[in-house]
Design an enzyme around this catalytic site. Structure first.
Site, PDB file in Angstrom:
ATOM      1  N   GLY A  65       0.824  -1.198   0.000  1.00 16.59           N
ATOM      2  CA  GLY A  65       0.000   0.000   0.000  1.00 16.59           C
ATOM      3  C   GLY A  65       0.858   1.248   0.000  1.00 16.59           C
ATOM      4  NE  ARG A  80      10.064  -6.819  24.722  1.00 14.57           N
ATOM      5  CZ  ARG A  80      10.805  -7.920  24.603  1.00 14.57           C
ATOM      6  NH1 ARG A  80      11.990  -7.879  24.028  1.00 14.57           N
ATOM      7  NH2 ARG A  80      10.363  -9.063  25.074  1.00 14.57           N
ATOM      8  CD  GLU A  99       5.163   5.753   7.855  1.00 13.21           C
ATOM      9  OE1 GLU A  99       5.527   6.107   6.732  1.00 13.21           O
ATOM     10  OE2 GLU A  99       4.052   5.211   8.064  1.00 13.21           O
TER      11      GLU A  99
HETATM   12 MO1  MOS Z   1       1.956   4.908   5.346  1.00  7.09          MO
HETATM   13  S1  MOS Z   1       2.399   6.510   4.113  1.00  7.09           S
HETATM   14  O1  MOS Z   1       1.350   5.689   6.706  1.00  7.09           O
HETATM   15  O2  MOS Z   1       0.928   3.917   4.523  1.00  7.09           O
END
Ligand code: MOS
Length: 743
Positions: free
Chosen positions: A242, A630, A707
């Site tokens: 995605g 963790r 991210e």
């Molecule tokens: Mo991500 S850009 O939060 O799918």
């Protein structure tokens, strides 16, 4: 309570299903009497349709109907325009135009759907779509942000930021001013986007979608069709990637649902690859300027960071491009500014590391440039400006182990071999360089719910509506449950990706382990408490013991200090006439969260090899270190980081969606010409997890990772290329022409 069991690296719980074809993606679903549709896109970027000939298409074999702005069924929730967004809430500031798919002859971007052809097979719909002919009254389109940076407007909801003195830059002993650009990048996961809509009753809808959030799609469709969300069932158990494109419902999805209702048959849309470039968002072209000042001791005096990004005329897309600059380093004088320019383009959307991946490229390149000016090692420069508290909000970080990450990564890449003088390390025909960069992203914890069911046979079922876009959510949830209840991982089943299950947020923002994981943790903890109460109550098999004295593993509850004293979970449940213990929990961040700044951090190190004759850059080694609390599932976490590096190599070296501005059209909207990093571009990648629990964020101590795996990576490559060659490339991607141009 019982101790944590070990955290073994387990294989993906859905791995076998995926590699054997057992996993069903939205397009795999076949329904009786299903029809197929194909979109026809506009051939101009701005103007009006003058004529539209659909007769030939209508008469083509197998065609059921052709929908255009002249006969598109109405979408009831769109009657009242929602300001600022194409297809629903939340309201945003007023935009110049309104885009309602197939509702007007007006064209706002190249590739905008002008017709939707419905046929009995995909192939026949595709052929008929080629017969739709349009003529246009064309207007001059603006699609090149680089020509319009000065026209940026402040988006409604993100203000400029400043602390300290505005003019500090002018008096700083050492200064730097540099412009950086990133091109349009597209997600392009393997799985094509689309939807399958099936009206199972006059007001009842079943949707198989490619969405990162089944609840989000349910709500968007409920709004569009003025239905009770309860009447809409959305299923997305598997998603073939995605990266952000599934974080909203796109207008063409809503159109398919409307047309399915009109034709009275289930209707499937699978977009083609070139449509994926235009109709499901992209990372926006962004131009940035960094001005940085430092003193001779290597202390930052000032940073100002301005970013201007493209958006559509019909919707203001914004992202947190300049955020990192506000809190990353100890610096008394900081200002940031963010602007958007509305172009005749389709709207961008979040793409992995949204905003921060763009901003980090500029900030971390500038940090490297400044370190070089100061004659300081880039890590040493960062350490001299390290901050243990968040200077933006003046509050502590919930956890930050970035120093340790710098050190571990430096060791692993062999940072000692780096020569401060660019261009001074050579192996045969290749110049060798080392570079590093920091990444950071908010560690979110959103509201989520989950259900856990423990059965007498010792098996555990976990349920949550959350969808898994690929990182291994099912596996991570399995590990969390395993660590709470000690149920062997092969006896845990996870059911997810369906609105019939307990509500969950969309999978995005690196937040799912934290959000849904916490709900799973709480539901499993509730089961455990019940079991312990049954065991220690008067007349129970472990009567009189304290909860703290008990351990639970492999379906057995035992008293730690009394070897042999134990009871199996099934005996305990049977003795109490229980066939199942069923607990649902809602979980959200506590009030404590307000007192802390919560971020995940990463550091990326690369060694590059640059051929000075051809300008070719190879990433020869990569080490990525994650400080994300963790680690609940070591193997999927490592895979997540590796995936980020592969994406980062593409961002650094090859990825760029190129527009021919004469037409406002992409010229490389296919996989042959849009270059993602492939196997031969990706070296062995070492991942290092700091793996220290965050004491605040959630009961697992786990922060997000999706991210930060990407954020910063492109900067590390640019910095390594500079170290190898002395050439500073500030415009991604770092293609050979850019290196040769400056020789
Ligand atoms: Mo991500 S850009 O939060 O799918």
């Amino acid at each position: 309570m019982t101790k944590d069991t070990k955290n073994p690296p387990i294989d993906r719980v859905d791995g076998r299903m995926k590699v054997t074809g057992g996993a069903r993606y939205f397009a795999d679903f076949e329904l009786p009497d299903m029809a197929y549709c194909v979109l026809v896109g506009s051939e101009i970027a701005r103007g009006t349709i003058s004529s539209l000939d659909t007769k030939k298409a209508q008469g083509a074999p197998g065609v059921l109907d052709v929908f255009t702005h002249q006969n598109m069924p109405p979408i009831p929730g769109w009657d009242a325009p929602v300001e600022g967004q194409a297809d629903g809430p939340p309201p945003k500031p007023k935009t110049e135009e309104t885009y309602r798919i197939l509702s007007s002859p007006k064209i706002l971007f190249d590739g905008q759907p002008i017709a939707l052809v419905v046929a009995d097979t995909y192939e026949r719909a595709t052929y008929a779509a080629s017969l739709v002919k349009a003529t246009y009254a064309k207007q001059v389109a603006r699609t090149d942000l680089s020509k319009h940076v000065a026209e940026g407007v402040a988006p409604g909801r993100s203000g400029d930021y400043s602390r300290g003195k505005a003019d500090a830059h002018q008096t700083a002993p050492v200064t730097l001013e540099a412009n950086y650009t990133i091109p349009i990048e597209v997600h392009n996961p393997m799985e094509l986007h689309g939807i399958l809509a099936h009206w199972t009753g006059p007001d009842k809808l079943m949707i198989y979608a490619k969405t990162q959030g089944v609840n989000a799609t349910q709500n968007a469709m409920a709004q569009a069709f003025k239905l009770d969300p309860k009447n809409i069932h959305v299923h997305t158990e598997f998603m073939g990637g995605g990266f952000g494109m599934g974080l909203r419902t796109w207008p063409q999805e809503t159109a398919v649902v409307a047309i399915a209702r009109k034709i009275g048959r289930p209707l499937k849309l699978v977009m083609n690859r070139s449509q994926m470039f235009t109709l499901v968002g992209h990372r926006p072209y962004t131009a940035q300027t960094i001005r940085m000042g430092a003193d001779q001791t290597g202390k930052l005096v000032s940073i100002s960071h301005a970013a201007t990004a493209e958006t559509a005329r019909y919707e203001d897309f914004t992202e947190a491009t300049v955020n990192m600059t506000k809190f990353m380093y100890a610096c008394p004088n900081v200002s940031t500014r963010y602007r958007i320019v509305r172009l005749d383009r389709s709207v961008p959307i979040w793409m992995r590391g949204p905003g921060e991946a763009t901003g980090a490229f500029a900030l971390e390149s500038a940090m490297d440039e400044m370190a070089h000016k100061l004659n300081l090692d880039p890590i040493e420069f960062r350490l001299r400006n390290y901050t243990e508290t968040d200077p933006e909000h003046n509050r502590p970080y919930s956890s930050k182990h970035l120093k340790e990450a710098y050190q571990k990564g430096a060791e692993a890449i062999g940072w000692n071999n780096r020569k401060p003088q660019p261009g001074s390390l050579r192996e045969g025909n290749w110049l060798i360089g080392y570079g590093m960069s920091t990444g950071v992203f908010n560690a979110f914890r959103w509201e989520a719910s989950a259900r856990a069911l423990l059965k007498t046979d010792g098996s555990l079922t976990l349920q949550s509506a959350v969808t898994d876009i690929g990182p291994g959510t099912g596996t991570a949830l399995t590990m969390i449950a395993h660590n709470v209840l000690g149920v062997p991982v092969d006896k845990i089943k996870v059911e997810y990706g369906d609105t019939s299950l307990p509500k969950a947020p969309s999978q995005g923002g690196s937040a799912i382990v934290s959000a849904v994981g916490s709900a799973v943790f709480d539901a499993c903890t509730a089961i455990k408490q019940t079991l312990i109460e049954l065991a220690v109550k008067e007349g129970g098999p472990l009567a009189g013991r304290q909860a703290d004295d008990l351990a639970m593993a492999d379906g057995i509850l035992s008293v730690e200090k009394e070897p042999g004293k134990n009871v199996t979970v099934s005996e305990l449940m049977q003795a109490n006439n229980l066939t199942v213990i069923d607990r649902t929990k809602e979980s959200k961040a506590g009030p404590d969260h307000q007192k802390y700044s919560m971020y995940s951090f990463s550091v990326h190190f690369v060694q590059v090899r640059v051929n000075p004759l051809t300008g070719v850059v190879r990433v020869a080694k990569a080490v990525s270190v994650a400080d994300s609390g963790r680690i609940v599932s070591p193997k999927t976490a490592a895979s997540q980081m590796i995936g980020g590096v592969a994406g980062g190599i593409g961002m650094a070296l090859t990825e760029e969606a190129v527009i021919d501005h004469r037409f406002g059209r992409f010229v490389n909207n296919n996989f042959a010409d849009y270059h993602v990093a492939v196997h031969a571009d990706v070296p062995a990648i070492e991942t290092i997890m700091i793996d220290k629990p965050d004491p605040i964020i959630n009961p697992m101590g786990a922060k997000g990772m999706g991210e930060i795996a990407l954020i910063g990576f492109a900067g590390a490559v640019a910095n390594a290329v500079f170290n190898a060659t002395g050439q500073r490339v500030r415009d991604l991607p770092i293609t050979p022409d850019k290196l040769l141009r400056t020789v």
